[in-house]
Design a protein around this motif. Structure first.
Motif, PDB file in Angstrom:
ATOM      1  N   GLN A  61       1.046  -1.170  -0.333  1.00 10.61           N
ATOM      2  CA  GLN A  61       0.298   0.292  -0.025  1.00 10.61           C
ATOM      3  C   GLN A  61       0.967   1.600   0.162  1.00 10.61           C
ATOM      4  O   GLN A  61       0.650   1.865  -0.539  1.00 10.61           O
ATOM      5  N   ALA A  62       2.157   0.727   0.967  1.00 11.59           N
ATOM      6  CA  ALA A  62       2.950   2.177   1.048  1.00 11.59           C
ATOM      7  C   ALA A  62       3.207   2.741  -0.694  1.00 11.59           C
ATOM      8  O   ALA A  62       3.684   3.579  -1.300  1.00 11.59           O
ATOM      9  N   LEU A  63       4.278   1.325  -0.986  1.00 19.61           N
ATOM     10  CA  LEU A  63       4.587   1.855  -2.895  1.00 19.61           C
ATOM     11  C   LEU A  63       3.291   2.169  -3.794  1.00 19.61           C
ATOM     12  O   LEU A  63       4.279   3.465  -4.657  1.00 19.61           O
ATOM     13  N   GLN A  64       2.653   1.789  -3.233  1.00 17.87           N
ATOM     14  CA  GLN A  64       1.255   2.655  -4.485  1.00 17.87           C
ATOM     15  C   GLN A  64       1.257   3.475  -3.879  1.00 17.87           C
ATOM     16  O   GLN A  64       0.760   4.527  -4.735  1.00 17.87           O
ATOM     17  N   ARG A  65       0.925   4.430  -2.477  1.00 12.47           N
ATOM     18  CA  ARG A  65       0.563   5.431  -2.303  1.00 12.47           C
ATOM     19  C   ARG A  65       2.110   6.825  -3.429  1.00 12.47           C
ATOM     20  O   ARG A  65       1.610   7.246  -3.810  1.00 12.47           O
TER      21      ARG A  65
END
Length: 68
Positions: A61-65
């Protein structure tokens, strides 16, 4: 007639809290069911794997953000 101040909420804040709460409830339910169904050594391994999956999901999720 007086107007109350407007509170601005960052996008996703409310849904993140709701999703976190639902996930927490689900984790508790799974933990209760796991205790009833599996011996202690399997419970331990399951909980370790569950924690690893949650960590990897948070990283994803952090990478996607960052990419958005």
């Amino acid at each position: 007639m007086s107007l109350s101040p407007i509170t601005l909420i960052a996008p996703g804040t409310t849904s993140d809290r709701v999703a976190g709460s639902a996930q927490s409830d689900r984790v508790q339910q799974v933990a209760q069911l796991t205790k009833a169904l599996y011996p202690a050594d399997r419970q331990e391994k399951f909980l370790e794997l569950q924690a690893e999956v949650e960590t990897l999901f948070s990283q994803l999720q952090a990478l996607q953000r960052v990419r958005v």
